[in-house]
Design a protein around this motif. Structure first.
Motif, mmCIF file in Angstrom:
data_model
loop_
_atom_site.group_PDB
_atom_site.id
_atom_site.type_symbol
_atom_site.label_atom_id
_atom_site.label_comp_id
_atom_site.label_asym_id
_atom_site.label_seq_id
_atom_site.Cartn_x
_atom_site.Cartn_y
_atom_site.Cartn_z
ATOM 1 N N ARG A 1 -0.660 9.645 3.846
ATOM 2 C CA ARG A 1 -0.077 9.740 5.228
ATOM 3 C C ARG A 1 1.147 10.477 4.930
ATOM 4 N NH1 ARG A 1 -0.273 8.722 10.456
ATOM 5 N NH2 ARG A 1 1.351 7.658 11.526
ATOM 6 N N PRO B 1 -13.510 6.626 18.036
ATOM 7 C CA PRO B 1 -12.645 5.633 18.050
ATOM 8 C C PRO B 1 -11.730 6.037 19.133
ATOM 9 C CG PRO B 1 -12.316 7.078 16.081
ATOM 10 C CD PRO B 1 -13.716 7.421 16.702
ATOM 11 N N MET C 1 1.032 -1.345 -0.001
ATOM 12 C CA MET C 1 -0.108 -0.019 -0.003
ATOM 13 C C MET C 1 0.888 1.157 0.065
ATOM 14 S SD MET C 1 -2.749 1.037 2.890
ATOM 15 C CE MET C 1 -4.021 -0.163 2.714
ATOM 16 N N ILE D 1 -4.498 15.248 11.214
ATOM 17 C CA ILE D 1 -4.979 16.634 10.703
ATOM 18 C C ILE D 1 -6.112 16.937 11.448
ATOM 19 C CG2 ILE D 1 -6.242 17.266 8.647
ATOM 20 C CD1 ILE D 1 -4.611 15.404 6.860
ATOM 21 N N ILE E 1 -5.482 2.914 14.230
ATOM 22 C CA ILE E 1 -5.404 3.697 13.058
ATOM 23 C C ILE E 1 -4.456 4.571 12.775
ATOM 24 C CG2 ILE E 1 -8.169 3.955 13.148
ATOM 25 C CD1 ILE E 1 -7.658 6.240 14.709
ATOM 26 N N PHE E 2 -3.321 4.629 13.560
ATOM 27 C CA PHE E 2 -2.418 5.476 13.485
ATOM 28 C C PHE E 2 -1.187 4.783 12.497
ATOM 29 C CE2 PHE E 2 -4.137 6.995 17.254
ATOM 30 C CZ PHE E 2 -4.605 8.575 16.654
ATOM 31 N N ILE F 1 -6.084 11.844 0.570
ATOM 32 C CA ILE F 1 -4.787 12.368 1.121
ATOM 33 C C ILE F 1 -3.892 11.180 1.678
ATOM 34 C CG2 ILE F 1 -5.800 12.751 3.157
ATOM 35 C CD1 ILE F 1 -3.654 15.413 3.394
ATOM 36 N N ARG G 1 4.562 13.164 16.927
ATOM 37 C CA ARG G 1 4.689 11.733 16.305
ATOM 38 C C ARG G 1 3.656 11.338 15.447
ATOM 39 N NH1 ARG G 1 4.533 5.809 19.152
ATOM 40 N NH2 ARG G 1 3.146 5.106 17.580
ATOM 41 N N TRP G 2 2.371 11.727 15.438
ATOM 42 C CA TRP G 2 1.192 11.294 14.744
ATOM 43 C C TRP G 2 0.961 12.317 13.578
ATOM 44 C CZ3 TRP G 2 -2.548 10.766 19.070
ATOM 45 C CH2 TRP G 2 -2.228 9.506 19.931
ATOM 46 N N ASP G 3 0.515 11.705 12.460
ATOM 47 C CA ASP G 3 0.076 12.298 11.262
ATOM 48 C C ASP G 3 -1.359 12.498 11.415
ATOM 49 O OD1 ASP G 3 0.129 13.508 8.886
ATOM 50 O OD2 ASP G 3 0.166 11.525 7.768
ATOM 51 N N ILE H 1 -12.367 11.834 14.655
ATOM 52 C CA ILE H 1 -13.685 11.838 14.188
ATOM 53 C C ILE H 1 -14.045 10.313 13.770
ATOM 54 C CG2 ILE H 1 -12.999 12.338 11.820
ATOM 55 C CD1 ILE H 1 -15.913 13.709 11.371
ATOM 56 N N LEU I 1 -2.038 3.427 9.448
ATOM 57 C CA LEU I 1 -2.436 3.367 8.175
ATOM 58 C C LEU I 1 -1.732 4.244 7.117
ATOM 59 C CD1 LEU I 1 -6.354 3.620 9.337
ATOM 60 C CD2 LEU I 1 -5.066 1.425 8.561
ATOM 61 N N SER I 2 -2.315 4.003 5.849
ATOM 62 C CA SER I 2 -1.755 4.561 4.810
ATOM 63 C C SER I 2 -2.544 6.240 4.803
ATOM 64 C CB SER I 2 -1.971 3.940 3.485
ATOM 65 O OG SER I 2 -3.379 3.910 2.922
ATOM 66 N N ILE I 3 -3.474 6.469 5.405
ATOM 67 C CA ILE I 3 -4.067 7.834 5.395
ATOM 68 C C ILE I 3 -4.004 8.163 6.576
ATOM 69 C CG2 ILE I 3 -5.596 7.118 3.470
ATOM 70 C CD1 ILE I 3 -7.803 6.761 5.658
ATOM 71 N N PRO I 4 -4.122 9.724 6.883
ATOM 72 C CA PRO I 4 -3.945 10.269 8.066
ATOM 73 C C PRO I 4 -5.043 10.195 8.807
ATOM 74 C CG PRO I 4 -4.289 11.945 6.263
ATOM 75 C CD PRO I 4 -3.970 10.598 5.509
ATOM 76 N N VAL I 5 -5.101 10.557 10.239
ATOM 77 C CA VAL I 5 -6.270 10.445 11.043
ATOM 78 C C VAL I 5 -6.727 11.909 10.987
ATOM 79 C CG1 VAL I 5 -6.810 10.149 13.301
ATOM 80 C CG2 VAL I 5 -5.427 8.536 12.411
ATOM 81 N N LEU I 6 -8.003 11.922 10.991
ATOM 82 C CA LEU I 6 -8.769 13.435 11.173
ATOM 83 C C LEU I 6 -9.270 13.550 12.649
ATOM 84 C CD1 LEU I 6 -9.537 15.957 9.655
ATOM 85 C CD2 LEU I 6 -11.537 14.763 8.821
ATOM 86 N N ASP J 1 -6.652 2.258 18.933
ATOM 87 C CA ASP J 1 -6.796 1.739 17.924
ATOM 88 C C ASP J 1 -5.698 1.758 17.078
ATOM 89 O OD1 ASP J 1 -9.318 1.314 18.426
ATOM 90 O OD2 ASP J 1 -10.250 2.787 17.333
#
Lengths: 231, 231
Positions: free
Chosen positions: A59, B6, A1, B100, B12-13, A57, B96-98, B57, B15-20, B10
């Motif tokens: 990461r 969430p 991915m 948004i 979720i951090f 978008i 550290r986290w990505d 979210i 993943l290939s997408i950022p967290v909102l 989790d």
DNA sequence: GCAAAAGTGTTTGGTCTACACCCATGA
DNA sequence: TCATGGGTGTAGACCAAACACTTTTGC
């Protein structure tokens, strides 16, 4: 991915968090009309309909970077004034996915625009023809909002410079305002106002294009966006 | 994994997408000062520092719903005027986290505020003390931006009503403006201006609170946010 | 010399600012 | 009766809008 540029085939749509996309409203003036750039919908829910250029978008990307990437991908335009507009998240935005859209708008001059764009991949729609029937998802709402913001920016900043060539006549400047605001301005008052703002520099050159009395050419004194009160 | 709400545990951090996330700037007036509500940082990167109330979210939630949920969770305040501010995504936002951050700001009257809030869980910081040293992440920048937007909204809408009681004197109204703008206004000009906007209705009641000449009480004519030019 | 667009000032009404005194009340 | 805050009007500066004619050029 892949990290940047996730694709629609990833499993990101089955997560506990929503997916964040960036959509871009690119305005330009074409044949004296304010137009928006649209691309054909690429997934099954927007097939056969037009949408704003947009993408998911990745990461490690900022929103501005994603906006640049998408703009370049779809239009070959790589540096323009752009501004984040609003992040839309209505439940009915998208028929199936839970996609949140961070929208940007931008303004590009027709010359720069036409020289870079591939009109077999993107199309131009006059702003007056944009509606929920002609563009997919809630993109007509996003475009309407972008138009409000654009007018408003034009009232109190020098953002109009992104749509004009390096040198231009006061008449051309006025025409841009008249096209975007869809109303006419008094020539004398307009010139007085604009010149009083110290936004323009008079050059030593003249516009000999048309076969009438030549007009003085002006240029913007600031290269950056600057806040001033215009209208 | 719950769909709404969430948690930080989790995966979720990764993943290939950022967290909102949604972060909320809640302004209130307390002891004649503009203050912001902050909560203790809950993860290891913000431990011991104050942050804006915020959260991730969830899928199926709109941004407005997430903002309401977080506001209610942290302050028990369930309906207030709120407005989306901007979506921040700078790379150094978070150690550290990505993450948004879609930020909202809101304005609540001190009475409503103090009656609902649990001051053992949240704290109030005067706006003048907010800095990158006193609040975590880039939250000082978000607060500064929210303050600009707040002032600006107060200049051309009746948003000030969310901070005032149902009935109030013109002097109280003026004091709110003076506190938020950190400058004084001329009493006569202020009254003339405000009254000329047809934003207020004069009631038949008088303020007998202080032991001087009683002042007329006014109320807002519109319950909804309305655009007008004020200052 | 004429068609076409460029360029230029003045008057008027409205809005913003600065500014000082009298009034009603409770103590 | 006095201390406190409530309430009011006017003059000058500035800004926005309306409005019409002269100038320069190419043909």
């Amino acid at each position: 991915m892949s990290t940047l540029n996730p694709t629609y085939t990833d499993d990101i749509f089955h997560l506990s968090i929503p997916v964040l996309a960036v959509d871009i409203v690119l305005f330009t003036l074409y044949r004296d009309e304010l137009c928006v750039v649209l691309v054909p919908g690429r997934n099954e829910w927007a097939k056969g309909r037009l949408t704003l250029p947009g993408g998911i978008i990745g990461r490690g990307e900022t929103l501005d970077e994603a906006a640049d990437r998408i703009l370049e991908r779809d239009t070959n335009i790589s540096w323009v004034y752009k501004e984040q507009l609003y992040t839309f998240s209505g439940k009915n935005r998208d028929d199936r996915w839970d996609v949140i859209s961070c929208s940007y708008y931008t303004l590009v001059g027709a010359q720069a625009f036409l020289s870079r764009i591939d009109l077999t991949r993107v199309s131009l729609m006059p702003y007056t023809e944009v509606s929920r029937d002609t563009v997919a998802y809630d993109h007509a709402d996003i475009i309407a909002y972008a138009y409000q913001r654009l007018k408003w920016k034009m009232e109190y900043t020098n953002v109009v410079k992104s749509i004009l060539p390096e040198r231009f006549t006061l008449r051309e400047l006025q025409e841009v305002y008249e096209t975007i605001f869809q109303k006419e301005f008094d020539k004398r008052n307009f010139r007085k106002k604009i010149l009083s703002l110290d936004m323009l520099i008079e050059t030593a050159e003249w516009d000999k294009e048309n076969s009438k009395r030549p007009a003085k050419l002006y240029t913007f004194s600031d290269t950056e966006l600057k806040i001033i009160g215009i209208l």
